[in-house]
Design an enzyme around this catalytic site. Structure first.
Site, PDB file in Angstrom:
ATOM      1  N   LEU A 126       0.762  -1.267  -0.044  1.00 31.64           N
ATOM      2  CA  LEU A 126      -0.119  -0.066  -0.065  1.00 31.64           C
ATOM      3  C   LEU A 126       0.987   0.986  -0.039  1.00 31.64           C
ATOM      4  O   LEU A 126       0.681   2.272  -0.872  1.00 31.64           O
ATOM      5  CB  LEU A 126      -0.864  -0.008   1.084  1.00 31.64           C
ATOM      6  N   PRO A 129       6.154   5.940  -1.889  1.00 26.67           N
ATOM      7  CA  PRO A 129       7.087   7.231  -1.509  1.00 26.67           C
ATOM      8  C   PRO A 129       6.394   8.458  -1.132  1.00 26.67           C
ATOM      9  O   PRO A 129       6.922   9.255   0.118  1.00 26.67           O
ATOM     10  CB  PRO A 129       8.139   7.370  -2.711  1.00 26.67           C
ATOM     11  N   ARG A 271      20.253  -6.679  40.665  1.00 24.72           N
ATOM     12  CA  ARG A 271      21.305  -5.577  40.763  1.00 24.72           C
ATOM     13  C   ARG A 271      21.438  -5.137  42.118  1.00 24.72           C
ATOM     14  O   ARG A 271      20.339  -4.679  42.713  1.00 24.72           O
ATOM     15  CB  ARG A 271      21.027  -4.630  39.833  1.00 24.72           C
ATOM     16  N   HIS A 341      17.492  -0.359  34.082  1.00 20.55           N
ATOM     17  CA  HIS A 341      18.885  -1.146  33.902  1.00 20.55           C
ATOM     18  C   HIS A 341      20.045   0.027  34.065  1.00 20.55           C
ATOM     19  O   HIS A 341      21.287  -0.575  33.982  1.00 20.55           O
ATOM     20  CB  HIS A 341      18.854  -1.729  32.631  1.00 20.55           C
ATOM     21  N   GLU A 366       0.236   0.756  10.844  1.00 20.26           N
ATOM     22  CA  GLU A 366      -1.378   0.332  11.067  1.00 20.26           C
ATOM     23  C   GLU A 366      -2.047   1.580  11.544  1.00 20.26           C
ATOM     24  O   GLU A 366      -2.946   1.462  12.312  1.00 20.26           O
ATOM     25  CB  GLU A 366      -1.278  -0.920  12.229  1.00 20.26           C
TER      26      GLU A 366
END
Length: 388
Positions: A126, A129, A271, A341, A366
């Site tokens: 679909l 550019p 941790r 983290h 979508e």
């Protein structure tokens, strides 16, 4: 949604998919990242599990899952690298559903069994550019010559294009009709004359997914290649399957939220800083709590809209709400996972670094988040009596 809501056969499928994800897909994540490809043996196993036929009726060789069931399977596939779900995504979605909903019996019998078995992977062409969110402005043309149509144009960012067995191609058959009315949807077998591919796209994330330009140059197909056999209905066909596609993406986002939560909690418990686990710090707990709350809200939204879809309700606004919220929440949860983290979250050896890059695309395709906002707002204004 509890598994007891489903029959034993479907619960067995869910358990099988869960094992497949944990034992085969998660261990292969690093390989996919390094090789930028999903191993052929894993794709073969996906065929054996019937994953290509999730949404295709049993009468054509598929599993014939309801929207609720499909959402549960996709949610589990979301707990691993995006590339694995991408292999089946274009087939499970509009690649098959356009034919299921609007295809002729001949088209259904020719293509649906092959798609369900994974013998032919579908690809949806679909985007161009100069045409993305404004899909009605596509320029790819299909001119009538006797009993054939000749397609010319370039499609961009087409998922699974190099591995496709067929393309659903949106092309303008009537240049005198502006917008969506002059667009038709064609079933175009891969490998016929006039189809070529651009170089593989290099993306921010989602390594292992395959996207590239598809170029149609004097590509000739018979007139009966139009889905449903009626010109000018292609855009309407695409719109019919968007609700299901957006619920599918929301379910995928929910599974990815769950994986990120798992990674975040595991790291926070292991941790240590300042002599104790970082999970004991209230600011870390706050990030975990925010993520868990959003993941739970996403899960409930998907379950609700999928149930409504299966009941035959019109859920266009609700599907947009679910797609919008879940993918935006996923972005926030991924950001918190990296933050939890710390410096390690920026390193490629940790899954959250990869997920952080991968999830960004879900807010774009979508229908972008902004497109979803417009759909939701217009629905509200129509209900209030404001005409477009």
């Amino acid at each position: 949604m509890a598994q007891e809501d489903f029959d034993d056969g479907f619960n067995l499928l869910l358990e099988t998919v869960e094992r497949f994800v944990a034992e085969r897909l998660v261990p292969a994540e690093e390989r996919v990242e390094q090789e930028d490809a999903v191993p052929a043996e894993i794709i073969a196993e996906m065929r054996e599990l019937g994953l290509f036929g999730l949404s295709i009726p049993e009468s054509y060789g598929g599993l014939g899952l309801s929207m609720r069931q499909e959402a549960q399977v996709i949610r589990r596939l979301g707990r691993t690298s995006f590339a694995f779900r991408s292999v089946i995504g274009t087939t499970v979605g509009i690649g098959s559903q356009g034919i299921v909903i609007d295809g002729t019996e001949a088209q259904k019998h020719e293509w649906l069994p092959r798609l369900a078995a994974g013998d032919a992977i579908a690809s949806f062409a679909l985007t161009e550019p100069d045409a993305g969110s404004d899909a009605a402005s596509i320029k790819t043309s299909a001119r009538r010559e006797g009993d054939d149509y000749v397609i010319n144009g370039t499609k961009r960012y087409i998922t699974n294009a190099p591995r496709a067995g067929m393309f659903t191609v949106m092309a303008r058959t009537d240049p005198s009709v502006p917008g969506a009315g002059g667009i038709s949807a064609f079933i175009v077998p891969a490998g016929i004359a006039g189809i070529s591919f651009g170089k593989p796209d290099k993306k921010m994330g989602q390594r292992g997914t395959v996207t590239c330009d598809v170029i149609f140059e004097e590509c000739r197909v018979p007139a009966d290649a139009i889905i449903g056999g009626v010109p000018g209905q292609g855009f309407r066909t695409a719109m019919k399957v968007l609700d299901r596609g957006r619920i599918h993406m929301a379910a995928l986002a929910t599974g990815m939220c769950e994986r990120l939560l798992q990674e975040s909690v595991s790291y926070a418990v292991e941790r240590k800083q300042f002599g104790q686990e970082i999970a004991r710090f209230q600011l870390v707990q706050g990030m975990l709590a925010d993520s868990r709350t959003e993941a739970y809200a996403a899960q409930v939204m998907v379950e609700d809209v999928a149930r409504r879809f299966d009941a035959g309700e019109r859920v266009t606004a609700e599907a947009s709400c679910a797609k919008y919220f879940t993918t935006e929440a996923l972005g926030r949860i991924a950001d918190r996972a990296v933050q939890i983290h710390g410096g390690a979250g920026y390193m490629t050896e940790y899954a959250v670094e990869r997920f952080y890059r991968d999830v960004r695309l879900l807010r774009i395709y979508e229908g972008t988040s902004q497109v979803q906002q417009v759909i939701i707002a217009k629905s509200m204004l129509r209900e209030a009596g404001l005409k477009a």
